[in-house]
Design an enzyme around this catalytic site. Structure first.
Site, PDB file in Angstrom:
ATOM      1  N   LYS A   1     -67.055  87.771  23.009  1.00 35.36           N
ATOM      2  CA  LYS A   1     -66.023  88.162  23.973  1.00 35.36           C
ATOM      3  C   LYS A   1     -64.910  87.136  23.856  1.00 35.36           C
ATOM      4  O   LYS A   1     -65.173  85.924  23.904  1.00 35.36           O
ATOM      5  CB  LYS A   1     -66.571  88.183  25.399  1.00 35.36           C
TER       6      LYS A   1
ATOM      7  N   HIS B   1     -62.833  89.550  44.422  1.00 40.56           N
ATOM      8  CA  HIS B   1     -62.958  90.650  43.461  1.00 40.56           C
ATOM      9  C   HIS B   1     -64.413  90.882  43.044  1.00 40.56           C
ATOM     10  O   HIS B   1     -64.929  91.994  43.105  1.00 40.56           O
ATOM     11  CB  HIS B   1     -62.093  90.310  42.241  1.00 40.56           C
TER      12      HIS B   1
ATOM     13  N   ASN C   1     -66.862  83.984  54.629  1.00 36.01           N
ATOM     14  CA  ASN C   1     -65.877  83.654  53.584  1.00 36.01           C
ATOM     15  C   ASN C   1     -64.894  82.634  54.113  1.00 36.01           C
ATOM     16  O   ASN C   1     -64.549  82.655  55.303  1.00 36.01           O
ATOM     17  CB  ASN C   1     -65.136  84.920  53.130  1.00 36.01           C
TER      18      ASN C   1
ATOM     19  N   MET D   1     -73.667  82.636  42.012  1.00 35.62           N
ATOM     20  CA  MET D   1     -72.983  83.293  40.891  1.00 35.62           C
ATOM     21  C   MET D   1     -71.592  82.741  40.613  1.00 35.62           C
ATOM     22  O   MET D   1     -70.997  83.050  39.588  1.00 35.62           O
ATOM     23  CB  MET D   1     -72.870  84.794  41.180  1.00 35.62           C
ATOM     24  N   GLY D   2     -71.043  81.938  41.513  1.00 34.58           N
ATOM     25  CA  GLY D   2     -69.652  81.501  41.347  1.00 34.58           C
ATOM     26  C   GLY D   2     -69.489  80.314  40.420  1.00 34.58           C
ATOM     27  O   GLY D   2     -68.459  80.150  39.780  1.00 34.58           O
TER      28      GLY D   2
ATOM     29  N   LYS E   1     -67.478  72.926  39.561  1.00 33.28           N
ATOM     30  CA  LYS E   1     -67.615  73.931  40.619  1.00 33.28           C
ATOM     31  C   LYS E   1     -68.962  73.746  41.340  1.00 33.28           C
ATOM     32  O   LYS E   1     -69.927  73.262  40.733  1.00 33.28           O
ATOM     33  CB  LYS E   1     -67.549  75.347  40.032  1.00 33.28           C
TER      34      LYS E   1
END
Ligand code: NAD
Length: 321
Positions: free
Chosen positions: A67, A138, A160, A219-220, A226
């Site tokens: 990819k 998203h 959030n 998952m982020g 991060k």
């Protein structure tokens, strides 16, 4: 070669096909039949873009390719294009000839959602009723839709940083006929399954904000620096991942490992659970944590599946190349 343009993906690719492709390739990775190539990611010094390649080879599924793409932060404002751009190229492993070129933008969201969904299937308690979301951007909508198919959930709760975005989650919950409730982080103790999918660089969820028996899919975190959860949560939990090398270097486990709280050997491959080589969840009180870092083989697996569907439906564009 076949071309499957981005515009065709939404009508072609199903969540079920993405789920099956990702589950199979995780299993192949754990069996030693599939491996990812080193990732290339470069700041190219043009348009502030980050560009790179994620590739691999699945000997079991005979999928070879990469990819190519990345992040162009000015796209939306300057050109009305989405900032994340990617394309998958598949090659014939017998000859090296290019087999297909496939739009990779929507596929990225579907394969990422499929990964957490596979982790829920194999690691969450069967009687899970409440799903909690951290993040409402998203990817979060794709994550929630896929997750809801794995258990008989009765309620969606969510937190959030930017509360105005929570309506994204409510929309998906309503679509599935489920109630949605916005909660504080402490409120996530009610959740049997939690998915975190944010672009945070600091721990959001503390270890004591997760109840015994919960499955959490982080998952982020897909880049060095991060972070979404307190490293102590990885001490409390049994930790699983798509690929151990990525988990401890760019995934959620990077922090717990760097702080010496857990070792590389404490992180197991989800594929081993799928293959039956690892017992996975062994008690109702255990916390399981899936560190979903995102591997090239996931992209190749879903791209290969979409090419098959496109050819079958006569939608693939065939080019003599
Ligand atoms: P998005 O911009 O649409 O949404 C970002 C989300 O993060 C929002 O919920 C926002 O409120 C939240 N957020 C932003 N800054 C934050 C902070 N400092 N603290 C807490 N929350 C914060 O992005 P997206 O497309 O939904 O992607 C979300 C994340 O998923 C990104 O970090 C992306 O790199 C990652 N991602 C991972 C994979 C994978 O395979 N693991 C694949 C695709 C995307």
């Amino acid at each position: 070669m076949y071309i499957v343009p981005e515009r065709e993906i939404a009508d072609l690719m199903t969540r079920k096909a993405a789920f099956d492709a990702v589950e199979q390739v995780f299993a192949a990775m754990a069996a030693g039949d599939a491996y990812n190539f080193p990732v290339v990611r470069e700041a190219i010094g043009h348009e502030d873009a980050l560009y790179g390649f994620k590739g691999g080879f699945d000997r079991a599924g005979l999928t070879l390719g990469l990819k190519a793409g990345g992040y162009w932060p000015n796209n939306l404002e300057k050109r009305g294009l989405i900032n994340h751009q990617s394309t998958v190229f598949l090659f014939d492993p017998d000859t090296g000839k290019v087999r297909a070129m496939v739009g990779g933008n929507l596929l990225t969201a579907l394969r990422t959602a499929a990964a957490s969904s596979v982790s829920i299937k194999h690691l969450a308690r069967e009687d899970a009723k409440v799903i909690g979301m951290i993040g409402a951007g998203h990817q979060a909508k794709f994550q929630l839709r896929a997750a809801l198919e794995q258990r008989e959930f009765e309620k969606v709760i969510g937190w959030n940083l930017h509360p105005e975005m929570l309506e994204n989650l409510e929309e998906v919950a309503t679509e599935a006929g489920l109630p949605f409730e916005a909660v504080e982080l402490d409120g996530l103790k009610e959740a049997d399954v939690i998915i975190s999918i944010t672009s945070s660089f600091d721990a959001i969820l503390k270890a004591d904000q997760v109840s015994p028996g919960t499955h959490i899919a982080c998952m982020g975190t897909d880049t060095k620096g991060k972070q979404e959860v307190d490293p102590q949560l990885l001490v409390r939990a049994d930790v699983f991942t798509d690929e151990v090398a990525q988990s401890i270097s760019i995934g959620e486990a990077q922090h717990a490992v760097a702080q010496g709280l857990i070792a590389e050997a404490d992180v197991a491959q989800l594929g081993a659970v799928i293959n039956g080589a690892h017992p996975g969840r062994t008690s109702a009180a255990q916390i399981t944590l899936f560190d979903g870092t995102g591997v090239g083989l996931q992209d190749l697996a879903v791209a290969s599946s979409v090419v098959e569907l496109a050819v079958k439906q006569g939608i693939a564009i065939e080019v003599d190349f």
